[in-house]
Design a protein around this motif. Structure first.
Motif, mmCIF file in Angstrom:
data_model
loop_
_atom_site.group_PDB
_atom_site.id
_atom_site.type_symbol
_atom_site.label_atom_id
_atom_site.label_comp_id
_atom_site.label_asym_id
_atom_site.label_seq_id
_atom_site.Cartn_x
_atom_site.Cartn_y
_atom_site.Cartn_z
ATOM 1 N N CYS A 102 5.407 -31.776 0.003
ATOM 2 C CA CYS A 102 4.895 -32.439 1.204
ATOM 3 C C CYS A 102 3.372 -32.483 1.314
ATOM 4 C CB CYS A 102 5.488 -31.808 2.459
ATOM 5 S SG CYS A 102 5.037 -30.102 2.709
ATOM 6 N N PHE A 103 2.617 -31.878 0.385
ATOM 7 C CA PHE A 103 1.158 -31.881 0.487
ATOM 8 C C PHE A 103 0.575 -31.976 -0.916
ATOM 9 C CE2 PHE A 103 -3.086 -30.102 0.990
ATOM 10 C CZ PHE A 103 -3.514 -30.724 2.152
ATOM 11 N N ALA A 104 -0.293 -32.975 -1.127
ATOM 12 C CA ALA A 104 -0.875 -33.202 -2.457
ATOM 13 C C ALA A 104 -2.354 -32.845 -2.477
ATOM 14 C CB ALA A 104 -0.705 -34.660 -2.863
ATOM 15 N N VAL A 105 -2.787 -32.284 -3.606
ATOM 16 C CA VAL A 105 -4.199 -32.013 -3.851
ATOM 17 C C VAL A 105 -4.536 -32.698 -5.179
ATOM 18 C CG1 VAL A 105 -5.973 -30.256 -4.213
ATOM 19 C CG2 VAL A 105 -4.073 -29.804 -2.641
ATOM 20 N N HIS A 106 -5.550 -33.562 -5.147
ATOM 21 C CA HIS A 106 -5.952 -34.335 -6.320
ATOM 22 C C HIS A 106 -7.338 -33.914 -6.790
ATOM 23 C CE1 HIS A 106 -2.605 -37.085 -5.690
ATOM 24 N NE2 HIS A 106 -2.957 -37.152 -4.406
ATOM 25 N N ASP A 107 -7.681 -34.353 -7.973
ATOM 26 C CA ASP A 107 -9.025 -34.208 -8.549
ATOM 27 C C ASP A 107 -9.427 -32.769 -8.860
ATOM 28 O OD1 ASP A 107 -9.385 -36.959 -8.519
ATOM 29 O OD2 ASP A 107 -10.205 -36.936 -6.491
ATOM 30 N N ILE A 108 -8.492 -31.967 -9.353
ATOM 31 C CA ILE A 108 -8.839 -30.643 -9.863
ATOM 32 C C ILE A 108 -9.303 -30.857 -11.306
ATOM 33 C CG2 ILE A 108 -7.994 -28.346 -10.448
ATOM 34 C CD1 ILE A 108 -5.930 -30.186 -8.078
ATOM 35 N N LYS A 109 -10.503 -30.424 -11.617
ATOM 36 C CA LYS A 109 -11.054 -30.624 -12.945
ATOM 37 C C LYS A 109 -10.724 -29.437 -13.846
ATOM 38 C CE LYS A 109 -14.868 -33.206 -10.994
ATOM 39 N NZ LYS A 109 -14.556 -32.985 -9.583
ATOM 40 N N ILE A 110 -10.338 -29.740 -15.062
ATOM 41 C CA ILE A 110 -10.135 -28.720 -16.083
ATOM 42 C C ILE A 110 -11.342 -28.816 -17.008
ATOM 43 C CG2 ILE A 110 -8.671 -27.918 -17.972
ATOM 44 C CD1 ILE A 110 -6.314 -29.277 -16.445
ATOM 45 N N ILE A 111 -12.115 -27.741 -17.045
ATOM 46 C CA ILE A 111 -13.397 -27.733 -17.742
ATOM 47 C C ILE A 111 -13.394 -26.623 -18.783
ATOM 48 C CG2 ILE A 111 -15.892 -27.426 -17.428
ATOM 49 C CD1 ILE A 111 -15.448 -28.439 -14.520
ATOM 50 N N GLU A 112 -14.043 -26.898 -19.913
ATOM 51 C CA GLU A 112 -14.179 -25.879 -20.960
ATOM 52 C C GLU A 112 -15.644 -25.507 -21.115
ATOM 53 O OE1 GLU A 112 -12.257 -25.055 -25.257
ATOM 54 O OE2 GLU A 112 -13.141 -27.038 -24.997
ATOM 55 N N ASN A 113 -15.894 -24.200 -21.142
ATOM 56 C CA ASN A 113 -17.242 -23.711 -21.438
ATOM 57 C C ASN A 113 -17.118 -22.590 -22.463
ATOM 58 O OD1 ASN A 113 -16.472 -21.416 -20.033
ATOM 59 N ND2 ASN A 113 -17.810 -21.775 -18.295
ATOM 60 N N GLU A 114 -18.172 -21.839 -22.669
ATOM 61 C CA GLU A 114 -18.168 -20.781 -23.682
ATOM 62 C C GLU A 114 -17.080 -19.738 -23.420
ATOM 63 O OE1 GLU A 114 -21.092 -21.236 -21.708
ATOM 64 O OE2 GLU A 114 -21.773 -22.815 -23.050
ATOM 65 N N GLY A 115 -16.752 -19.509 -22.155
ATOM 66 C CA GLY A 115 -15.743 -18.516 -21.794
ATOM 67 C C GLY A 115 -14.320 -19.019 -21.858
ATOM 68 N N GLY A 116 -14.126 -20.296 -22.134
ATOM 69 C CA GLY A 116 -12.789 -20.869 -22.205
ATOM 70 C C GLY A 116 -12.574 -21.910 -21.115
ATOM 71 N N LEU A 117 -11.294 -22.146 -20.808
ATOM 72 C CA LEU A 117 -10.939 -23.151 -19.812
ATOM 73 C C LEU A 117 -10.938 -22.548 -18.416
ATOM 74 C CD1 LEU A 117 -7.919 -24.829 -21.632
ATOM 75 C CD2 LEU A 117 -10.175 -25.833 -21.271
ATOM 76 N N PHE A 118 -11.338 -23.360 -17.436
ATOM 77 C CA PHE A 118 -11.214 -22.962 -16.036
ATOM 78 C C PHE A 118 -10.980 -24.212 -15.205
ATOM 79 C CE2 PHE A 118 -15.705 -23.892 -16.467
ATOM 80 C CZ PHE A 118 -16.065 -24.477 -15.259
ATOM 81 N N ILE A 119 -10.578 -24.015 -13.953
ATOM 82 C CA ILE A 119 -10.371 -25.153 -13.064
ATOM 83 C C ILE A 119 -11.470 -25.176 -12.005
ATOM 84 C CG2 ILE A 119 -7.875 -25.231 -13.444
ATOM 85 C CD1 ILE A 119 -7.543 -23.993 -10.613
ATOM 86 N N ALA A 120 -11.835 -26.385 -11.589
ATOM 87 C CA ALA A 120 -12.778 -26.587 -10.496
ATOM 88 C C ALA A 120 -12.050 -27.408 -9.436
ATOM 89 C CB ALA A 120 -14.019 -27.319 -10.981
ATOM 90 N N MET A 121 -12.012 -26.890 -8.238
ATOM 91 C CA MET A 121 -11.305 -27.557 -7.155
ATOM 92 C C MET A 121 -12.070 -28.819 -6.739
ATOM 93 S SD MET A 121 -8.662 -25.751 -6.945
ATOM 94 C CE MET A 121 -7.861 -26.416 -5.499
ATOM 95 N N PRO A 122 -11.386 -29.744 -6.036
ATOM 96 C CA PRO A 122 -12.056 -30.976 -5.601
ATOM 97 C C PRO A 122 -13.276 -30.645 -4.745
ATOM 98 C CG PRO A 122 -9.754 -30.924 -4.872
ATOM 99 C CD PRO A 122 -10.025 -29.654 -5.574
ATOM 100 N N SER A 123 -14.363 -31.371 -4.974
ATOM 101 C CA SER A 123 -15.598 -31.077 -4.253
ATOM 102 C C SER A 123 -16.355 -32.359 -3.979
ATOM 103 C CB SER A 123 -16.460 -30.104 -5.050
ATOM 104 O OG SER A 123 -16.806 -30.677 -6.292
ATOM 105 N N ARG A 124 -17.367 -32.233 -3.128
ATOM 106 C CA ARG A 124 -18.256 -33.358 -2.861
ATOM 107 C C ARG A 124 -19.690 -32.856 -2.939
ATOM 108 N NH1 ARG A 124 -17.558 -33.966 3.653
ATOM 109 N NH2 ARG A 124 -17.964 -31.786 4.017
ATOM 110 N N LYS A 125 -20.590 -33.774 -3.239
ATOM 111 C CA LYS A 125 -21.995 -33.410 -3.373
ATOM 112 C C LYS A 125 -22.629 -33.322 -1.989
ATOM 113 C CE LYS A 125 -26.049 -34.444 -6.062
ATOM 114 N NZ LYS A 125 -26.626 -35.250 -7.116
ATOM 115 N N THR A 126 -23.385 -32.256 -1.781
ATOM 116 C CA THR A 126 -24.123 -32.076 -0.535
ATOM 117 C C THR A 126 -25.600 -31.905 -0.885
ATOM 118 O OG1 THR A 126 -23.957 -29.663 -0.503
ATOM 119 C CG2 THR A 126 -22.135 -30.882 0.508
#
Length: 90
Positions: A29-53
């Motif tokens: 019943c509730f959707a969350v979109h635009d979670i980014k899967i990013i890779e850096n030196e430490g491995g994979l991580f997720i970044a939740m949806p965000s906006r620029k301020t």
């Protein structure tokens, strides 16, 4: 809370840190979109949806505790690995 669906869209760019974008549905019943899967030196991580301020970026939606963040991270990264395995060989 039950995660009822996770969708992953693989980003096909060589040498890009952004590997995929995911969405998930909570309790059918509730959707969350635009979670980014990013890779850096430490491995994979997720970044939740965000906006620029004016001060950088601010999460729009995010877990309120570390247990939920870890649960989401584990489920989303598992779905990402499965999506990679299902891709046809280039």
């Amino acid at each position: 809370m039950k995660i009822s669906d996770i969708r992953v869209r693989i980003i096909k760019k060589d040498d890009a840190k952004l590997k995929a974008v995911a969405s998930f549905i909570i309790d059918d019943c509730f959707a969350v979109h635009d979670i980014k899967i990013i890779e850096n030196e430490g491995g994979l991580f997720i970044a939740m949806p965000s906006r620029k301020t004016g001060d950088g970026y601010k999460d729009i939606a995010h877990p309120l505790n570390s247990e939920t963040r870890e649960l989401l991270k584990d489920l989303i990264l598992k779905a990402y690995e499965q999506a990679l395995a299902e891709q046809p060989e280039a």
